[in-house]
Design an enzyme around this catalytic site. Structure first.
Site, short mmCIF file in Angstrom:
data_model
loop_
_atom_site.label_atom_id
_atom_site.label_comp_id
_atom_site.label_asym_id
_atom_site.label_seq_id
_atom_site.Cartn_x
_atom_site.Cartn_y
_atom_site.Cartn_z
N PRO A 14 6.84 -9.35 -2.87
CA PRO A 14 5.66 -10.39 -1.67
C PRO A 14 6.53 -11.39 -1.73
O PRO A 14 5.93 -12.27 -0.51
CB PRO A 14 5.40 -10.71 -2.97
CG PRO A 14 6.59 -10.80 -4.12
CD PRO A 14 7.30 -9.22 -3.97
N ASP A 37 7.62 -5.98 8.88
CA ASP A 37 6.72 -6.21 9.06
C ASP A 37 6.54 -7.83 8.98
O ASP A 37 8.14 -8.07 8.72
CB ASP A 37 5.53 -5.96 7.95
CG ASP A 37 4.89 -4.59 8.16
OD1 ASP A 37 4.69 -4.31 8.81
OD2 ASP A 37 4.62 -4.32 7.49
N LYS A 59 2.33 -7.75 11.74
CA LYS A 59 0.71 -7.38 11.02
C LYS A 59 0.41 -8.21 11.36
O LYS A 59 1.01 -8.88 9.94
CB LYS A 59 0.32 -6.50 11.37
CG LYS A 59 0.66 -5.03 12.08
CD LYS A 59 -0.14 -3.74 11.32
CE LYS A 59 0.83 -3.17 11.02
NZ LYS A 59 -0.19 -2.75 10.47
N VAL A 95 0.23 -0.16 -1.54
CA VAL A 95 -0.95 -1.22 -1.44
C VAL A 95 -1.28 -1.66 -0.22
O VAL A 95 -0.84 -2.51 0.14
CB VAL A 95 -0.56 -1.95 -3.05
CG1 VAL A 95 -1.30 -2.85 -3.42
CG2 VAL A 95 0.24 -1.12 -4.06
N THR A 120 4.01 -5.86 -5.57
CA THR A 120 3.24 -6.01 -4.90
C THR A 120 2.92 -7.60 -4.71
O THR A 120 3.07 -8.00 -6.41
CB THR A 120 2.03 -5.09 -5.29
OG1 THR A 120 0.96 -5.32 -3.96
CG2 THR A 120 1.66 -5.92 -6.87
N ALA A 121 2.02 -7.96 -3.84
CA ALA A 121 1.91 -9.50 -3.85
C ALA A 121 0.95 -10.13 -5.02
O ALA A 121 1.32 -11.28 -6.07
CB ALA A 121 0.89 -9.55 -2.65
N MET A 174 -5.98 -10.55 1.62
CA MET A 174 -6.62 -10.83 2.92
C MET A 174 -7.76 -11.27 2.61
O MET A 174 -9.19 -10.80 3.02
CB MET A 174 -6.33 -9.27 3.46
CG MET A 174 -5.31 -8.98 4.25
SD MET A 174 -5.17 -7.47 4.44
CE MET A 174 -5.76 -5.82 3.08
N GLY A 203 2.63 -17.06 -1.86
CA GLY A 203 3.82 -16.64 -3.84
C GLY A 203 4.57 -15.95 -3.32
O GLY A 203 4.92 -15.55 -3.03
#
Ligand code: SAH
Length: 511
Positions: A14, A37, A59, A95, A120-121, A174, A203
């Protein structure tokens, strides 16, 4: 025919670079092409091998650089050209990572691939903000939802009311641009105004921010505190158990930003020490280390290497370059001879020890004077041959003291030269000029002189934080002062640990 390449769809974690898995890091450091990314920590790009091609397909909401189809096709083409390509995605690839689309295209093209999960975040943010996601009594399910900040989707397709009814913890990705709408739908779906909730922005990074509030106050507080994307919104009873302490943000240098100025590749220890205390670190290398050019002198010294009673290393760079030259000449450690070894400080000694050589003497204080005095105190210098390994900017004081006080016969061998590095090449320069820092750290007089020469390139923009200048030792301090600069802080003793301690004393708890 060319062997087909392979694609690795890899999660980078993350934000915090340390949260990448060992397997992912191995792949990053051995791939031939890295397609990444924008939320991937840029520090990970530095882990790639020399010659690895880096392709940014970042993105950002509101700005899409490369379309998804194009990315998938790109992966196929690179693999077809026979290369190993890592597709590095923030968090976990499965995810909200569009990994499924890439996988399908690879399947259709008959390209081999592997998938490596990542933190994952939501999980990273929860851990680094001290927010539990489950609890025996307060939350027995977790849902990962998207708030459709994604520019490719226009409306909220998720039925937030249904999720409100799960009674578990909701982790909404998001969601910042539709925060108000999301909160309204959750309340309309039956969640009480008082439902514990939180937002963690950026985070696991040194700029992490978090808020905790009852659901009804979340929107107002987020605005007030200026929380921005990327962020995770947490809602649920378990969120209410968030610790009152805050292990991540309570670290003594959290929220502080420091600039380290050592040569490329040598900042890592200081950087790590500062990051462990919570600081953000920018790198602006001010000097570069070049190998020595006096080949004849090196050959001559090596021819007589067995005659020295002591060898004295005055810097870690010197030790590193010395052993490079030594092994080029001999290829066998037994040619080193039985001489005794002295080093100016612990960093230098650790280079020497890495060759399994015993370091007999390190002065308590890492200065040339203390090193000389400690050597003289051994009473072993009289008429002894001593070899001092130096750079081109070392001071003569050590040699003078060994000769006059110890009556040693001293040879010096300059194994490297220090040059000013062009600061306009530094990757963090723009960020430094824009936002400044709390302190700029100089490890040597050469770095200070390089700074003075390039001050114009380092000019800060108006709103930037103006850093204090920190020095590792009294020589560096004098160089700065002689040039009219004021030194805000000098390490108590000339070691990186002491410098970090001094920074903690100066900066912790007084934001
Ligand atoms: N595959 C990623 C998610 C990509 S979608 C993962 O598994 O984490 C991008 C969203 O992830 C962001 O809009 C934000 O909601 C979240 N995100 C990514 N990095 C984050 C971070 N460091 N802090 C908070 N949220 C983050």
């Amino acid at each position: 025919m060319k062997q087909p390449g392979k694609v690795y769809l890899v999660g980078a974690g993350p934000g915090d670079q340390g949260l990448i898995t060992v397997k992912a890091l191995d792949l990053v450091s051995s791939c031939e092409v890295l397609v990444y990314d924008n939320l991937v920590n840029p520090a990970l790009l530095e882990e790639t091998a020399t010659g690895c091609e880096l392709i940014d397909v970042g993105k950002t909401p509101g700005r899409q650089t490369v379309e998804q189809d194009k990315i998938s096709r790109m992966l196929v083409e690179i693999a077809q050209s026979g290369k190993r390509v890592v597709r590095l995605k923030e968090g976990d690839p499965f995810v909200f990572g569009r990994c499924a689309e890439e996988m399908t295209v690879l399947d259709d093209a008959g390209i081999y691939y592997e998938i490596v999960p990542g933190v994952t975040a939501a999980l990273g943010c929860a851990a680094y903000a001290g927010i539990p996601l489950t609890h025996r009594d307060y939350g027995s399910s977790i849902s990962f939802l998207t708030g459709h900040e994604d520019i490719e989707k226009e409306s909220l397709r998720i039925d937030f009311g249904k999720f409100a009814a799960t009674g578990g913890t909701l982790c909404i990705y998001m969601g910042m641009s539709k925060l108000e709408e999301i909160v309204d739908k959750l309340i309309a779906g039956g969640l009480p105004n008082s439902k514990p909730s939180a937002i963690v922005s950026n985070g696991t990074l040194p700029v992490q921010r978090k808020i905790l509030a009852p659901l009804k106050d979340l929107v107002g507080l987020a605005k007030e505190e200026g929380l921005i994307s990327p962020a995770i919104i947490f809602v649920g009873n378990a969120v209410g158990l968030a610790g009152s302490g805050d292990w991540f943000e309570d670290r003594p240098l959290f929220g502080r930003r420091f600039v380290v100025t050592r040569p490329v590749g040598q900042n890592s220890r200081l950087k790590k020490l500062l990051e462990q205390k919570g600081a953000e670190v920018l790198e602006l290398p001010l000097i570069e280390i070049l190998p020595a050019e006096e080949r004849n002198l090196v050959a001559e010294t090596f021819a007589g290497i067995a005659t020295y009673g002591w060898i004295v290393f005055t810097s870690a760079n010197g030790a590193r370059e010395f052993f490079k030259l030594f092994f080029r000449a001999f290829g066998d450690i037994r040619s080193f001879g039985p001489m005794r070894i002295a080093c100016v400080g612990d960093s230098t000694a650790s280079v020497v020890r890495s060759y399994n050589l015993e370091v007999e003497l390190i002065p308590t204080v890492s200065t040339a004077e203390d090193l000389a005095q400690a050597l003289v105190a051994t009473d072993s210098l009289d008429s002894a041959n001593v070899l001092v390994i130096t750079g081109n900017r070392n001071r003569d004081i050590l040699v003078n003291m060994l000769e006059t006080l110890g009556h040693a016969i001293v040879d010096t061998l300059s194994v490297y030269s220090t040059d000013f590095a062009d600061v306009s090449e530094a990757k963090d320069l723009l960020e430094f000029r824009k936002n400044g820092a709390d302190a700029l750290v100089f490890n040597s007089s050469s770095a200070a002189l390089s700074y003075i020469e390039q001050e114009e390139d380092l000019l800060l923009e108006d709103q930037a934080r103006v850093p204090i200048l920190c020095s590792l030792g009294d020589q560096t301090t004098s160089t700065l002062k002689e040039n009219g600069l004021s030194v805000g802080l000098e390490a108590e003793t000339p070691s990186l640990e002491s410098l970090v301690d001094s920074l903690v004393t100066r900066f912790s708890g007084n934001q």
